[in-house]
Design an enzyme around this catalytic site. Structure first.
Site, PDB file in Angstrom:
ATOM      1  N   GLY A 244      51.976  55.658  14.641  1.00 51.03           N
ATOM      2  CA  GLY A 244      51.653  54.270  14.944  1.00 51.03           C
ATOM      3  C   GLY A 244      51.151  53.474  13.753  1.00 51.03           C
ATOM      4  O   GLY A 244      50.651  52.366  13.909  1.00 51.03           O
ATOM      5  N   VAL A 245      51.302  54.030  12.557  1.00 53.10           N
ATOM      6  CA  VAL A 245      50.849  53.395  11.322  1.00 53.10           C
ATOM      7  C   VAL A 245      52.077  52.843  10.595  1.00 53.10           C
ATOM      8  O   VAL A 245      53.150  53.451  10.627  1.00 53.10           O
ATOM      9  CB  VAL A 245      50.112  54.424  10.427  1.00 53.10           C
ATOM     10  CG1 VAL A 245      49.780  53.856   9.064  1.00 53.10           C
ATOM     11  CG2 VAL A 245      48.862  54.918  11.132  1.00 53.10           C
TER      12      VAL A 245
ATOM     13  N   THR B  88      56.613  51.037  12.161  1.00 48.79           N
ATOM     14  CA  THR B  88      55.576  52.067  12.226  1.00 48.79           C
ATOM     15  C   THR B  88      56.192  53.452  12.303  1.00 48.79           C
ATOM     16  O   THR B  88      57.354  53.625  12.669  1.00 48.79           O
ATOM     17  CB  THR B  88      54.645  51.849  13.440  1.00 48.79           C
ATOM     18  OG1 THR B  88      55.401  51.965  14.646  1.00 48.79           O
ATOM     19  CG2 THR B  88      53.977  50.488  13.376  1.00 48.79           C
ATOM     20  N   ASP B  89      55.382  54.446  11.967  1.00 48.01           N
ATOM     21  CA  ASP B  89      55.832  55.829  12.048  1.00 48.01           C
ATOM     22  C   ASP B  89      55.372  56.447  13.369  1.00 48.01           C
ATOM     23  O   ASP B  89      54.820  55.753  14.234  1.00 48.01           O
ATOM     24  CB  ASP B  89      55.338  56.628  10.841  1.00 48.01           C
ATOM     25  CG  ASP B  89      53.816  56.682  10.721  1.00 48.01           C
ATOM     26  OD1 ASP B  89      53.112  56.414  11.712  1.00 48.01           O
ATOM     27  OD2 ASP B  89      53.335  56.998   9.622  1.00 48.01           O
ATOM     28  N   LYS B  90      55.567  57.732  13.511  1.00 48.87           N
ATOM     29  CA  LYS B  90      55.223  58.427  14.752  1.00 48.87           C
ATOM     30  C   LYS B  90      53.732  58.331  15.078  1.00 48.87           C
ATOM     31  O   LYS B  90      53.336  58.402  16.233  1.00 48.87           O
ATOM     32  CB  LYS B  90      55.659  59.891  14.649  1.00 48.87           C
ATOM     33  CG  LYS B  90      55.544  60.665  15.919  1.00 48.87           C
ATOM     34  CD  LYS B  90      56.099  62.064  15.759  1.00 48.87           C
ATOM     35  CE  LYS B  90      55.962  62.819  17.071  1.00 48.87           C
ATOM     36  NZ  LYS B  90      56.493  64.176  16.950  1.00 48.87           N
TER      37      LYS B  90
END
Length: 134
Positions: free
Chosen positions: A22-23, A18-20
């Protein structure tokens, strides 16, 4: 000859995917596509390793992903993969990634692969792949 049934595998989104926000980071879908096509071959008793050991590679020559709905950390997802012949030397795989808990489709995509020999020159796909996908 009828087309083979789709191969499905279950995955759970890891925090590192995930990225920053949360995706799931977009490039991870392509890794899941790779898992799907490897498992499709494994389901018929073959593997990429076996194919490469016999001197044939399947590099990606085209890739597409359409993002429909975000997946997030700890989501359980299903990767569905189907393949079809495009020519004696090219194959296409189509993918659908969905979250069964709410029947949400997260992404759909496709990759096209060309069979190449150890010198990187086009060659015919192995018989077992052609038989599987014709």
């Amino acid at each position: 000859m009828t087309a083979p049934p789709p191969q499905t595998i279950n995955i759970r989104v890891r925090y590192a995917e995930t990225d920053k926000m949360g995706v799931v980071y977009h490039a991870n879908y392509f890794m899941w596509f790779e898992i799907g096509r490897c498992e499709l071959l494994r389901a018929v008793g073959r593997s990429y390793r076996d194919m490469e050991a016999s001197g044939i590679g399947l590099p990606v020559i085209e890739a597409h992903c359409e993002y429909k709905s975000p997946a997030r950390y700890d989501d359980e997802l299903v990767v569905k993969t189907v393949g079809k012949m495009l020519s004696p030397a090219r194959v296409e795989f189509e993918y659908e990634i969905c979250r069964p808990s709410d029947a949400m489709v997260n992404a759909i995509g496709r990759t096209v692969h060309a069979a190449v020999d150890t010198n990187g020159r086009p060659c015919r796909l192995p018989d077992y792949i052609r038989e599987l996908l014709e």
